[in-house]
Scaffold this motif. Structure first.
Motif, PDB file in Angstrom:
ATOM      1  N   THR A  26       0.836  -1.202   0.000  1.00 42.57           N
ATOM      2  CA  THR A  26       0.000   0.000   0.000  1.00 42.57           C
ATOM      3  C   THR A  26       0.873   1.255   0.000  1.00 42.57           C
TER       4      THR A  26
ATOM      5  N   THR B  18       1.164   3.761  -3.308  1.00 47.94           N
ATOM      6  CA  THR B  18       0.662   5.120  -3.119  1.00 47.94           C
ATOM      7  C   THR B  18       1.745   6.145  -3.398  1.00 47.94           C
TER       8      THR B  18
ATOM      9  N   VAL C 161      -5.992  -0.978   0.982  1.00 50.01           N
ATOM     10  CA  VAL C 161      -6.162  -0.496   2.357  1.00 50.01           C
ATOM     11  C   VAL C 161      -7.097  -1.401   3.159  1.00 50.01           C
TER      12      VAL C 161
ATOM     13  N   GLY D 262      -2.883   1.138  -4.567  1.00 47.32           N
ATOM     14  CA  GLY D 262      -2.624   1.452  -3.171  1.00 47.32           C
ATOM     15  C   GLY D 262      -3.903   1.642  -2.389  1.00 47.32           C
TER      16      GLY D 262
END
Length: 301
Positions: free
Chosen positions: A52, A56, A208, A204
């Motif tokens: 993640t 991101t 989550v 990303g």
């Protein structure tokens, strides 16, 4: 045309061809190097959370570069839905499952399984992309998958190629293949830099909730190997290799990448042995030769 002019043009074409070949080999090499730091991160961190973070940051960097270059970024929901689907299959599911597998699966075996994606694509293409399955492709498919089975057999009885980990990694590769098929079917594609940045950012975001569900709140021990591995994957692989791919596309050299893709499992096994101390066996050499031949036949059909 004078003889001197013809010779000059010939040298220019040869130099361009050499540069294109070097760029293609470098891209394939970089792609293969990702499995060593990925093994480090999968072993020493919560794999979904570290992915993640990687996706991101890398996606944001690429979109900032695209913005600085004033490249058009999609604003409609339909385009972003497609980009999300690409990121979901091509990164979130693909690397998410691979990182879960790499907790036990060796980096070398991971690179071998990942290198089968052109073989799987060639197998599905007749039904999903209406591309013919030629005798040469069939031969390449049989050889490629046979080599993978041989490499697995050489590691039978060890923890470096457990069947459940191999199946996890293979399922991830299948998601990556379907992402490629979706990309090939897209009529209106954003600029490659925008597309890669956007789908990384979407990947990303997509990870989550699974990370929270499977790993709880993020917790990391930032050892030097973890920091350097994450930095390498963000800067060199997600950003650097993406920029190199953009250059390759701009210069019409994309076909060379598939022509040299057969080198991936060899790079992966050798790097894993050199940097992580993973064991090589004589059978690996035979398996690599069989896989490389299969990939070469499938890519050049």
């Amino acid at each position: 045309m004078s003889e001197a002019t013809a010779q000059g043009r010939g040298r220019s074409v040869a130099a361009h061809g050499a540069l294109g070949a070097a760029a293609a080999v470098l891209y394939v090499f970089l792609w293969a190097t990702a499995f060593v730091p990925s093994r480090v991160l999968a072993r020493d961190t919560p794999p979904l959370w570290i992915l993640t973070i990687r996706f991101t940051i890398a996606g944001a960097i690429l979109l900032l570069i695209a913005g600085a270059l004033r490249l058009p970024i999609p604003r409609d929901g339909r385009s972003w839905l497609r980009l999300f689907a690409l990121g979901l299959g091509g990164n979130a599911i693909y690397l998410g499952l691979n990182y879960l597998a790499l907790k036990h699966l060796s980096a070398g075996m991971g690179s071998i399984i990942a290198s089968t994606n052109p073989l799987i694509l060639a197998l599905l293409a007749p039904w999903l992309l209406r591309e013919p399955l030629t005798l040469r492709k069939v031969t390449g498919l049989v050889l490629g998958f046979g080599g993978v089975v041989l490499a697995m057999h050489a590691r039978a009885g060890t923890q470096s190629a457990r069947l459940q980990d191999v199946l996890l990694a293979a399922t991830g590769v299948l998601a990556f293949v379907f992402s490629n098929i979706l990309y090939k079917r897209m009529v209106d594609r954003p600029h490659p830099l925008v597309l890669n940045g956007a789908q990384l950012l979407c990947a990303g975001i997509a990870l989550v909730l699974p990370a929270l569900a499977l790993e709880g709140a993020p917790h990391f021990v930032w050892t030097p190997p973890v920091v350097w591995s994450l930095a390498y994957l963000i800067v060199v692989i997600s950003v650097g290799a993406s920029m190199l791919w953009f250059w390759i596309l701009q210069h019409g050299e994309a076909s060379r990448v598939s022509a040299y893709f057969f080198l991936t499992p060899a790079f992966g096994l050798l790097l894993a042995a050199a940097l992580l101390g993973e064991q090589l066996t004589p059978t690996d050499g035979v398996a690599l030769l069989i896989i490389a031949t299969g990939l070469w036949l499938a890519a050049r059909s």
